[in-house]
Design a protein around this motif. Structure first.
Motif, PDB file in Angstrom:
ATOM      1  N   ASN A 224      57.920  -4.732  38.740  1.00  0.00           N
ATOM      2  CA  ASN A 224      59.196  -5.139  39.336  1.00  0.00           C
ATOM      3  C   ASN A 224      60.392  -4.488  38.662  1.00  0.00           C
ATOM      4  OD1 ASN A 224      58.334  -6.713  41.474  1.00  0.00           O
ATOM      5  ND2 ASN A 224      58.015  -8.509  40.160  1.00  0.00           N
ATOM      6  N   ILE A 225      60.322  -4.314  37.350  1.00  0.00           N
ATOM      7  CA  ILE A 225      61.407  -3.616  36.649  1.00  0.00           C
ATOM      8  C   ILE A 225      61.486  -2.173  37.143  1.00  0.00           C
ATOM      9  CG2 ILE A 225      62.227  -2.746  34.413  1.00  0.00           C
ATOM     10  CD1 ILE A 225      60.896  -5.248  33.136  1.00  0.00           C
ATOM     11  N   VAL A 226      60.317  -1.551  37.349  1.00  0.00           N
ATOM     12  CA  VAL A 226      60.271  -0.176  37.850  1.00  0.00           C
ATOM     13  C   VAL A 226      60.913  -0.096  39.241  1.00  0.00           C
ATOM     14  CG1 VAL A 226      58.727   1.650  38.657  1.00  0.00           C
ATOM     15  CG2 VAL A 226      58.302   0.547  36.456  1.00  0.00           C
ATOM     16  N   LEU A 227      60.526  -1.013  40.121  1.00  0.00           N
ATOM     17  CA  LEU A 227      61.099  -1.018  41.474  1.00  0.00           C
ATOM     18  C   LEU A 227      62.612  -1.212  41.432  1.00  0.00           C
ATOM     19  CD1 LEU A 227      58.461  -3.034  43.542  1.00  0.00           C
ATOM     20  CD2 LEU A 227      58.998  -0.585  43.671  1.00  0.00           C
ATOM     21  N   PHE A 228      63.047  -2.157  40.616  1.00  0.00           N
ATOM     22  CA  PHE A 228      64.473  -2.449  40.462  1.00  0.00           C
ATOM     23  C   PHE A 228      65.225  -1.199  39.990  1.00  0.00           C
ATOM     24  CE2 PHE A 228      68.249  -4.078  38.397  1.00  0.00           C
ATOM     25  CZ  PHE A 228      68.612  -5.175  39.154  1.00  0.00           C
ATOM     26  N   SER A 229      64.664  -0.502  38.986  1.00  0.00           N
ATOM     27  CA  SER A 229      65.315   0.691  38.424  1.00  0.00           C
ATOM     28  C   SER A 229      65.314   1.849  39.419  1.00  0.00           C
ATOM     29  CB  SER A 229      64.621   1.145  37.140  1.00  0.00           C
ATOM     30  OG  SER A 229      64.407   0.054  36.285  1.00  0.00           O
ATOM     31  N   LEU A 230      64.224   1.954  40.194  1.00  0.00           N
ATOM     32  CA  LEU A 230      64.166   2.985  41.231  1.00  0.00           C
ATOM     33  C   LEU A 230      65.291   2.773  42.219  1.00  0.00           C
ATOM     34  CD1 LEU A 230      60.385   3.375  42.170  1.00  0.00           C
ATOM     35  CD2 LEU A 230      61.944   5.186  41.405  1.00  0.00           C
ATOM     36  N   HIS A 231      65.462   1.511  42.605  1.00  0.00           N
ATOM     37  CA  HIS A 231      66.495   1.138  43.552  1.00  0.00           C
ATOM     38  C   HIS A 231      67.879   1.497  43.010  1.00  0.00           C
ATOM     39  CE1 HIS A 231      67.419  -0.974  47.223  1.00  0.00           C
ATOM     40  NE2 HIS A 231      68.456  -1.515  46.610  1.00  0.00           N
ATOM     41  N   GLN A 232      68.067   1.313  41.710  1.00  0.00           N
ATOM     42  CA  GLN A 232      69.349   1.620  41.066  1.00  0.00           C
ATOM     43  C   GLN A 232      69.512   3.124  40.801  1.00  0.00           C
ATOM     44  OE1 GLN A 232      71.189  -1.144  38.605  1.00  0.00           O
ATOM     45  NE2 GLN A 232      70.855  -2.244  40.516  1.00  0.00           N
ATOM     46  N   ARG A 233      68.465   3.890  41.104  1.00  0.00           N
ATOM     47  CA  ARG A 233      68.463   5.341  40.865  1.00  0.00           C
ATOM     48  C   ARG A 233      68.695   5.701  39.413  1.00  0.00           C
ATOM     49  NH1 ARG A 233      68.457   7.699  45.803  1.00  0.00           N
ATOM     50  NH2 ARG A 233      69.152   6.394  47.529  1.00  0.00           N
ATOM     51  N   ILE A 234      68.100   4.938  38.505  1.00  0.00           N
ATOM     52  CA  ILE A 234      68.261   5.249  37.083  1.00  0.00           C
ATOM     53  C   ILE A 234      66.930   5.660  36.455  1.00  0.00           C
ATOM     54  CG2 ILE A 234      70.326   3.851  36.670  1.00  0.00           C
ATOM     55  CD1 ILE A 234      68.471   1.625  35.622  1.00  0.00           C
TER      56      ILE A 234
END
Ligand code: DCP
Ligand code: MG
Length: 371
Positions: A224-234
């Motif tokens: 979930n952290i990975v998905l969240f960060s992907l979404h934030q483009r970071i």
């Protein structure tokens, strides 16, 4: 401030876990030399002398005084013949000729260069060297090498990743990950670990442990952290390794090997606006962002204390904790558990203090573990 060798010298323990070692190193001229020698032996897969020089460096780091003559090291353990010969040279000439010879050696220099790339270990570096490659352009050129995804990212972000991460940058990343973690799981626990937990001003990466109070719920955290960060483009690079941890297989795992918890090796994009005092960039570099290496580990909560102790380091401190447990207490310690071989039972711990107490060791604070 440099202390002097006490006249009635206290005996120094051979175990780093029985010494207090801050980030202040009064014997850097020696320990830098030992690190070169250790690394050179490591590149040649000669384990004994490699470990001996790492131990010697570690013990000198713990001294509150600068060694000014060999006689002063009477009560300092872990200094063998070879080590003392190098120290003698440095004391007499201000440098070691053996070290200088290594530093100018083509194989050492090339392996040092290649292993400075994220995703390139000593084995790969040696293979490239034996294949006649000597520089990055040799590796990346038209007759170049097939790189895996990790190495491709390593070269792509080489400038940023080989540049030290500052404490302010580590704090900024903590805030970013904290936000992600709590958006996903409000009661999640996030701890900064690795060198920054030990109070270091700079690091090569930023290490975190994340978990949830509810056992089992930690399984979804990293994805979930990975998905969240992907979404934030970071997210610039992500290698996620799911957990292979199985309590019923303990203590038969080879203790000392890499742990079996879920983890992520990441490269993250950090914006300058998020860092107090700005990014730690090269002079004249005016980009508004940089890439930073981040490691995340997600142990189940009942393993938290062991994981935190294991990931706080230093490497030498960890090695000696395990060696002390094995040789002095007949116990097996790793990032998952502490096993008492005499009683044939696991010893429970919810804090690092519990683990030190089980081992019959005085508690050593994280900032005193820079062994
Ligand atoms: N660790 C270990 N053995 C390994 C890898 C890691 O014991 N093979 C532990 C000890 C380290 C911690 O994990 O202190 C974090 O690993 P790092 O490589 O990030 O080391 P540090 O954070 O201590 O230093 P740096 O500033 O280089 O990141
Ligand atoms: Mg680190």
């Amino acid at each position: 401030p440099e202390g002097s060798a006490p006249t009635a010298q206290a005996v120094v323990s051979q175990y780093a876990c029985q010494r207090r070692t801050t980030t202040e190193n009064n014997n850097k001229i020696f320990t830098d030399a030992f690190e070169v020698l250790a690394e050179s032996y490591e590149f040649n897969e000669i384990e004994g002398p490699c470990l001996a020089f790492r131990r010697a460096a570690s013990v000198l780091k713990s001294l509150s005084w600068a060694v000014q003559c060999l006689e002063a090291t009477r009560n300092v353990p872990c200094l063998g013949e070879h080590t003392k010969a190098v120290m003698e040279e440095i004391l007499r000439y201000g440098r070691s000729f053996e070290v200088e010879k290594i530093l100018s050696d083509e194989r050492y220099r090339t392996l040092k260069l290649f292993t400075s790339v994220f995703g390139v270990g000593p084995k790969t570096a040696d293979k490239w060297y034996r294949g006649g490659l000597r520089s990055f352009s040799d590796v990346l050129g038209d007759r170049g090498i097939r790189l895996n995804r990790m190495q491709q990212s390593g070269f792509l972000h080489y400038g940023d990743i080989s540049r030290a991460v500052s404490k302010a940058e580590a704090r900024a990343l903590r805030n970013i990950i904290d936000e992600a973690v709590h958006a996903i799981t409000p009661d999640a626990v996030l701890a900064l670990t690795g060198g920054f937990r030990r109070g270091k001003e700079f690091g090569h990466d930023v290490d975190f442990i994340v978990t949830t109070p509810e056992l089992g719920k930690e399984k979804n955290l990293l994805p979930n952290i990975v998905l969240f960060s992907l979404h934030q483009r970071i997210l610039l690079y992500c290698d996620y390794q799911a957990s292979t941890f199985d309590m019923s297989k303990l203590p038969s795992y080879r203790f000392e090997a890499m742990d079996h918890f879920a983890k992520c090796f990441l490269i993250m994009r950090l914006e300058g606006s998020q860092v107090e005092g700005g990014l730690h960039l090269a002079e004249g570099d005016s980009r508004g962002w940089r890439a930073v290496r981040v490691d995340l580990v997600a142990p189940p909560m009942d393993r938290y204390a062991f994981a935190l102790l294991g990931w706080s380091g230093s490497r030498q401190f960890e090695r000696d904790l395990r060696r002390f447990a094995r040789l002095e207490r007949n116990m097996l310690l790793d990032n998952h558990a502490l096993y008492d071989k005499t009683k044939k039972e696991f010893l429970a711990a919810t804090t690092e203090r519990d683990i030190f107490a089980h081992l019959g060791l005085e508690y050593i604070e994280p900032w005193q573990r820079n062994a």
